[in-house]
Every structure is written in structure tokens, then in C-alpha cells.
Scaffold this active site. Structure first.
Site, PDB file in Angstrom:
ATOM      1  N   SER A 184       0.783  -0.928  -0.047  1.00  0.00           N
ATOM      2  CA  SER A 184       0.110   0.137  -0.127  1.00  0.00           C
ATOM      3  C   SER A 184       1.054   1.102   0.125  1.00  0.00           C
ATOM      4  O   SER A 184       1.580   1.350   0.714  1.00  0.00           O
ATOM      5  CB  SER A 184      -0.775   0.147   0.974  1.00  0.00           C
ATOM      6  OG  SER A 184      -1.517   1.508   1.432  1.00  0.00           O
ATOM      7  N   TYR A 201      -0.521  -0.344  10.070  1.00  0.00           N
ATOM      8  CA  TYR A 201      -1.267  -1.279   9.082  1.00  0.00           C
ATOM      9  C   TYR A 201      -0.400  -0.307   8.189  1.00  0.00           C
ATOM     10  O   TYR A 201       0.681  -1.266   7.923  1.00  0.00           O
ATOM     11  CB  TYR A 201      -2.078  -0.508   8.479  1.00  0.00           C
ATOM     12  CG  TYR A 201      -3.077  -1.140   7.242  1.00  0.00           C
ATOM     13  CD1 TYR A 201      -3.315  -2.366   6.746  1.00  0.00           C
ATOM     14  CD2 TYR A 201      -2.634  -0.242   6.209  1.00  0.00           C
ATOM     15  CE1 TYR A 201      -3.457  -2.921   5.269  1.00  0.00           C
ATOM     16  CE2 TYR A 201      -2.805  -0.075   4.803  1.00  0.00           C
ATOM     17  CZ  TYR A 201      -2.804  -1.730   4.307  1.00  0.00           C
ATOM     18  OH  TYR A 201      -3.401  -2.203   3.305  1.00  0.00           O
TER      19      TYR A 201
HETATM   20  P1  NAP Z   1     -10.442  -7.045   2.351  1.00  0.00           P
HETATM   21  O1  NAP Z   1     -11.835  -7.525   2.092  1.00  0.00           O
HETATM   22  O2  NAP Z   1     -10.372  -7.108   3.776  1.00  0.00           O
HETATM   23  O3  NAP Z   1      -9.627  -8.663   2.539  1.00  0.00           O
HETATM   24  C1  NAP Z   1      -8.805  -8.970   3.423  1.00  0.00           C
HETATM   25  C2  NAP Z   1      -8.234 -10.571   3.085  1.00  0.00           C
HETATM   26  O4  NAP Z   1      -7.911 -10.953   3.523  1.00  0.00           O
HETATM   27  C3  NAP Z   1      -9.995 -11.404   3.579  1.00  0.00           C
HETATM   28  O5  NAP Z   1      -9.746 -12.532   2.682  1.00  0.00           O
HETATM   29  C4  NAP Z   1      -9.300 -12.117   4.826  1.00  0.00           C
HETATM   30  O6  NAP Z   1      -9.918 -13.038   4.948  1.00  0.00           O
HETATM   31  C5  NAP Z   1      -7.965 -11.688   4.256  1.00  0.00           C
HETATM   32  N1  NAP Z   1      -7.144 -12.654   5.683  1.00  0.00           N
HETATM   33  C6  NAP Z   1      -7.129 -11.894   6.117  1.00  0.00           C
HETATM   34  N2  NAP Z   1      -5.923 -12.391   7.740  1.00  0.00           N
HETATM   35  C7  NAP Z   1      -5.947 -13.605   7.310  1.00  0.00           C
HETATM   36  C8  NAP Z   1      -5.201 -14.508   7.371  1.00  0.00           C
HETATM   37  N3  NAP Z   1      -4.598 -14.816   8.626  1.00  0.00           N
HETATM   38  N4  NAP Z   1      -5.164 -15.406   7.000  1.00  0.00           N
HETATM   39  C9  NAP Z   1      -5.665 -15.832   5.022  1.00  0.00           C
HETATM   40  N5  NAP Z   1      -6.382 -14.462   4.780  1.00  0.00           N
HETATM   41  C10 NAP Z   1      -6.193 -13.616   5.539  1.00  0.00           C
HETATM   42  O7  NAP Z   1      -9.334  -6.564   1.643  1.00  0.00           O
HETATM   43  P2  NAP Z   1      -9.168  -5.149   0.330  1.00  0.00           P
HETATM   44  O8  NAP Z   1      -9.255  -4.609   0.237  1.00  0.00           O
HETATM   45  O9  NAP Z   1      -9.553  -6.964  -0.736  1.00  0.00           O
HETATM   46  O10 NAP Z   1      -6.855  -5.750   0.628  1.00  0.00           O
HETATM   47  C11 NAP Z   1      -6.431  -7.158  -0.198  1.00  0.00           C
HETATM   48  C12 NAP Z   1      -4.727  -6.338   0.080  1.00  0.00           C
HETATM   49  O11 NAP Z   1      -5.171  -4.816  -0.724  1.00  0.00           O
HETATM   50  C13 NAP Z   1      -4.766  -6.582   1.466  1.00  0.00           C
HETATM   51  O12 NAP Z   1      -3.214  -7.056   1.105  1.00  0.00           O
HETATM   52  C14 NAP Z   1      -5.099  -4.888   1.521  1.00  0.00           C
HETATM   53  O13 NAP Z   1      -3.593  -4.756   2.437  1.00  0.00           O
HETATM   54  C15 NAP Z   1      -4.574  -3.859  -0.131  1.00  0.00           C
HETATM   55  N6  NAP Z   1      -4.785  -3.091   0.036  1.00  0.00           N
HETATM   56  C16 NAP Z   1      -6.139  -2.761  -0.402  1.00  0.00           C
HETATM   57  C17 NAP Z   1      -6.523  -1.094  -0.489  1.00  0.00           C
HETATM   58  C18 NAP Z   1      -8.089  -0.880  -0.538  1.00  0.00           C
HETATM   59  O14 NAP Z   1      -8.606   0.006  -0.527  1.00  0.00           O
HETATM   60  N7  NAP Z   1      -9.357  -1.761  -0.736  1.00  0.00           N
HETATM   61  C19 NAP Z   1      -5.324  -0.432  -0.472  1.00  0.00           C
HETATM   62  C20 NAP Z   1      -4.130  -0.179  -0.391  1.00  0.00           C
HETATM   63  C21 NAP Z   1      -3.734  -1.931  -0.185  1.00  0.00           C
HETATM   64  P3  NAP Z   1     -11.268 -12.906   5.927  1.00  0.00           P
HETATM   65  O15 NAP Z   1     -12.175 -13.249   5.237  1.00  0.00           O
HETATM   66  O16 NAP Z   1     -11.498 -13.949   6.773  1.00  0.00           O
HETATM   67  O17 NAP Z   1     -10.992 -12.016   6.899  1.00  0.00           O
END
Ligand code: NAP
Length: 234
Positions: free
Chosen positions: A142, A157
């Protein structure tokens, strides 16, 4: 599975950017191993992608559990190859907290999911990739982790994403001179459970650079930090 079909493993594939990354990689012809810590939502996600005629299968993986990582590595051994690893799973549990409010316990919990898990997966997967002299690792980071501009939100984070970027640099250095390319990417601010409803980007847009980095051609960049398919400062 045809012997020349590339295999991609995606963590946190049950929802958000992970699910969309699985979809896009499968559309490109990869056999995708969609992993999640929650089996019910993970198998439901696989069923959805299979109904779109995509080559996706399920494996349960909690990235904070070394035994779970060990079982995944055994499973990959049976598949015979891993061509791409997308370290996508992460938690954001300190929204609205200041640097003075985060506890060691909270930081530790964040680091376990966002840094230690991805690092252990890199440590276990790189030897398999090196055996076949092909591999692409994407650490989904990020802009919140940039040291060039310290972000004013969720300090635990952001610290975890800075550390994840360091992991990328070290693993890329260790893979120098091989065809294993290791990069960090920022997907931008994306409408997911983590990004919230006000985020400007769709998951399709957010997954684009993740998939680009997971499918780089031979000789592509390694040890970089990218957004919108272009380098960004650390
Ligand atoms: P999200 O919708 O909150 O999804 C997070 C995922 O991580 C879920 O599938 C969650 O599983 C999984 N997870 C968390 N802890 C885990 C563990 N111990 N073992 C296995 N799975 C685990 O988030 P997202 O927005 O899709 O984010 C995906 C990536 O993009 C992340 O690395 C995030 O930091 C990065 N990112 C996102 C944004 C944004 O704006 N959305 C911006 C910058 C970076 P559960 O369903 O079981 O909780």
C-alpha cells in the site's frame, strides 16, 4: 491439469482484491489455487468462479499459522509447480488510532498477517520456483507503507506495509540472477470491505497491477514497488 498450465496461489482469495485477482489470473489461463482462512466463503468463491468456467480450486490457508503454510507447501508439491504467488491477505485493525494508541499486541497481530505470513510463504515457495527457474511473487502492499510520504492513518497497518516492502527487497535480492521476480504493488484505494464504499476504484481496476506483476515476462522488473503498472517511491 495440462503439464504446461501455470499455477498461481492467491492468499485471502475469498473476497475483495484476492477474489478478483483469482478471477483475472484464471481468465489468463492459470490454474488458480484460491486460498482462504475461512473455508465456507472460500469454497463459495471457488464455486462462483467455476460457474464462469474458470480453472480454480480451493485450499484452506491461514497465513498466520505455520502448520497451515506447511500443509499448503505439501499440496503444492503434489501439484508439481507454483508459478505465481500473490501475498494478498492482510488485516487493517487500527483505523482511527494514532501512533500513540497502538499497542504492541495490536502491532504484533498486524505484523503476523501482513508481514510474517507473507515472508514465510516467500521462504517456502522460492526454492520451489528456483527449481523450475520460473516464478513471480507479488506482495500486495500500500502507499500507506511509503517512507517517502508518511501516511496519516492506521499506523500499525502502514508500518506493516513498510516492513512488507522491505521483505520484497530482501527476497528479490536473494533471487537476483534467477527468473524469480519479486515485487510490491499498491492497488490504489479500492471499494472492498477494507477500502470502504467511498473508495474510487473497482476491484477490477485494483487487481490490474497485481495481475500484471504476477505475469511479468522474463527479464521483467524485480525488487520494485509499483502502482498502475509504473514504479512508485518506497
Ligand atoms: P479485504 O476485503 O479486507 O480482504 C482481506 C482478505 O485478507 C480477506 O480475504 C481476509 O480473509 C484475508 N485475511 C486476513 N487475514 C488472513 C489470514 N490470517 N489468513 C488468510 N487470509 C487472511 O481487503 P482488500 O481490500 O481486498 O485487500 C487486499 C490487499 O490489498 C491487502 O493486502 C490490502 O492491504 C491491500 N490494499 C487494499 C487497499 C484498498 O483500498 N482496498 C488499498 C491498498 C492496499 P477473511 O475473509 O477470513 O477475513
Amino acid at each position: 491439469m495440462a503439464a504446461d498450465t501455470r499455477v498461481a496461489v492467491v492468499t485471502g482469495g475469498n473476497r475483495g482484491l484476492g477474489l478478483e485477482t483469482c478471477r483475472q489470473l484464471a481468465r489468463l489461463g492459470y490454474a488458480v489455487l484460491l486460498t482462504s482462512r475461512d473455508e465456507k466463503s472460500g469454497t463459495a468463491a471457488v464455486a462462483e468462479l467455476k460457474s464462469q468456467n474458470l480453472n480454480v480450486s480451493y485450499y484452506r490457508l491461514d497465513v498466520t499459522d505455520p502448520a497451515s503454510i506447511g500443509a499448503l507447501i505439501e499440496h503444492i508439491g503434489k501439484l508439481g509447480r507454483i508459478d505465481a504467488l500473490v501475498n494478498n491477505a492482510a488485516v487493517l485493525i487500527d483505523s482511527g488510532k494514532s501512533i500513540f494508541e497502538i499497542t504492541t499486541e495490536l502491532l504484533e497481530k498486524t505484523m503476523r498477517s501482513n508481514v510474517y505470513g507473507p515472508l514465510e510463504l516467500c521462504q517456502r515457495v522460492v526454492p520451489l520456483m528456483r527449481q523450475r527457474n520460473y516464478g513471480r511473487i507479488v506482495n500486495v502492499s500500500s502507499r500507506g507503507g511509503q517512507l517517502s510520504t508518511i501516511a496519516n492513518f492506521a499506523p500499525a497497518y502502514c508500518i506493516s506495509k513498510t516492513a512488507l516492502n522491505a521483505v520484497t527487497g530482501h527476497v528479490a535480492l536473494a533471487c537476483k540472477g534467477t527468473n524469480v521476480l519479486v515485487n510490491s504493488v499498491c492497488p490504489g484505494w479500492v471499494r472492498t470491505d477494507m477500502g470502504g464504499r467511498d473508495a474510487p476504484r473497482t476491484v477490477e481496476e485494483g487487481a490490474d497491477t497485481i495481475v500484471w506483476a504476477a505475469t511479468l515476462p522474463d527479464g521483467g522488473p524485480s525488487g520494485g514497488f509499483f502502482a498502475d503498472r509504473a514504479p512508485i517511491p518506497w
